[in-house]
Enzyme design. Structure first.
Site, short mmCIF file in Angstrom:
data_model
loop_
_atom_site.label_atom_id
_atom_site.label_comp_id
_atom_site.label_asym_id
_atom_site.label_seq_id
_atom_site.Cartn_x
_atom_site.Cartn_y
_atom_site.Cartn_z
N GLU A 162 33.48 -6.38 50.98
CA GLU A 162 33.91 -7.06 49.87
C GLU A 162 35.62 -6.92 49.85
O GLU A 162 36.36 -7.33 49.11
CB GLU A 162 33.62 -6.29 48.51
N HIS A 210 35.89 -0.54 42.66
CA HIS A 210 34.48 -0.97 42.07
C HIS A 210 33.49 -0.02 42.26
O HIS A 210 33.12 0.76 43.05
CB HIS A 210 33.96 -2.07 43.07
N HIS A 220 29.68 1.59 39.94
CA HIS A 220 28.43 1.31 39.35
C HIS A 220 28.00 2.41 38.22
O HIS A 220 27.00 3.31 38.37
CB HIS A 220 27.12 1.21 40.05
N HIS A 224 25.42 -5.41 37.66
CA HIS A 224 26.14 -5.10 39.18
C HIS A 224 26.97 -3.77 39.07
O HIS A 224 26.59 -2.75 39.48
CB HIS A 224 26.70 -6.19 39.71
#
Length: 269
Positions: A119, A142, A144, A214
């Protein structure tokens, strides 16, 4: 071969912060397998010796042209690398890259030729936007978070600022330490250009954005502060879920109480 971190305490401190945060993400259950990504702009810690370092990879294309990143350096988590491993061995599970003068390609310069996160185009696009606005933010995370992701499976929490106001109302610290709230991005294909563009747009108004079903993407001055924002938001989600599990809908702080906080602590919203 010596590490790029040797005799560079300021740079080592930044990379060690990434390792520390990676450990927290794993311990909290937010980083299954190779899930999640971290990138940090480390250009301010680069000296002349680093600028002269020869690449240890071929030239790699970013996929987009990012004019504000010319000559910048980033520490990046490696693709298919686990956060739990990065926590122990950050320079074996991440690498330092240099953005080339064409602003569309990069090379790896240290310590090992660990390919950055898949990413990377999205992360670098965000950093390019931050630099274009002279933002002090240098880190992007990023991950989860279980409870926040669970909330995105409920349509009402996908409406603008519904989740923000609920999470702010659970405990005063959330509004104090995540004062711009939580932006929401409807589901888009992971790693897609569309997701990157939507994230950049939402970061105009928020420091943390939720990718439906996500995960979360956060930016801040360093990786620890980005983590802190996610952490306080997820704590509020846990409080909300705990109350629901006890069989009642929590009242939360009133709008008047939250407005009082905003004035008292000079918060942006």
């Amino acid at each position: 071969m010596k590490s790029i971190l040797e005799n560079r305490p300021a740079l080592a401190r930044e990379v060690n912060k990434v390792a520390e945060v990676a450990g927290y993400l794993w311990q909290k259950g937010w980083a299954e397998r190779n899930g999640g990504n971290i990138t940090v702009n480390i250009t301010e810690f680069v000296d002349d010796e680093i600028r002269q370092m020869q690449p240890i990879s071929e030239v790699k294309q970013i996929g987009v042209t990012l004019p504000y990143l010319k000559g910048c350096y980033f520490y990046c988590k490696g693709t298919n690398k686990r956060m739990r491993d990065l926590a122990r061995w950050p320079m074996e599970n991440g690498s330092v890259i240099r953005i080339l003068d064409d602003c569309a390609s990069y090379v790896i310069i240290a310590d090992e030729a660990v390919a950055p996160t898949s990413e990377l185009p999205s992360h670098l696009s965000v950093h390019n936007d931050l630099l274009s606005k002279n933002s002090p933010y240098k880190a992007s995370v990023h991950t989860h978070p279980i409870e926040l992701i669970a909330m995105t499976h409920c349509p009402k929490f996908l409406e603008k600022d519904v989740a923000t106001n609920l999470l702010w109302s659970m405990i005063p610290e959330t509004k104090a330490f995540c004062p711009r709230g939580l932006g929401i991005i409807p589901y888009k294909l992971p790693s897609s250009v569309e997701l990157a563009e939507a994230t950049i747009k939402e970061l105009q108004d928020y420091d943390v954005v939720m990718w439906e079903k996500h995960g979360v993407f956060a930016v801040d001055c360093d990786v620890m502060q980005a983590f802190d924002q996610i952490d306080v938001l997820n704590k509020s989600a846990l409080i909300y879920i705990a109350a629901k599990n006890m069989g009642f809908e929590p009242d939360g702080m009133s709008q008047e109480q939250m407005k009082e906080m905003s004035v008292a602590f000079n918060l942006p919203k």
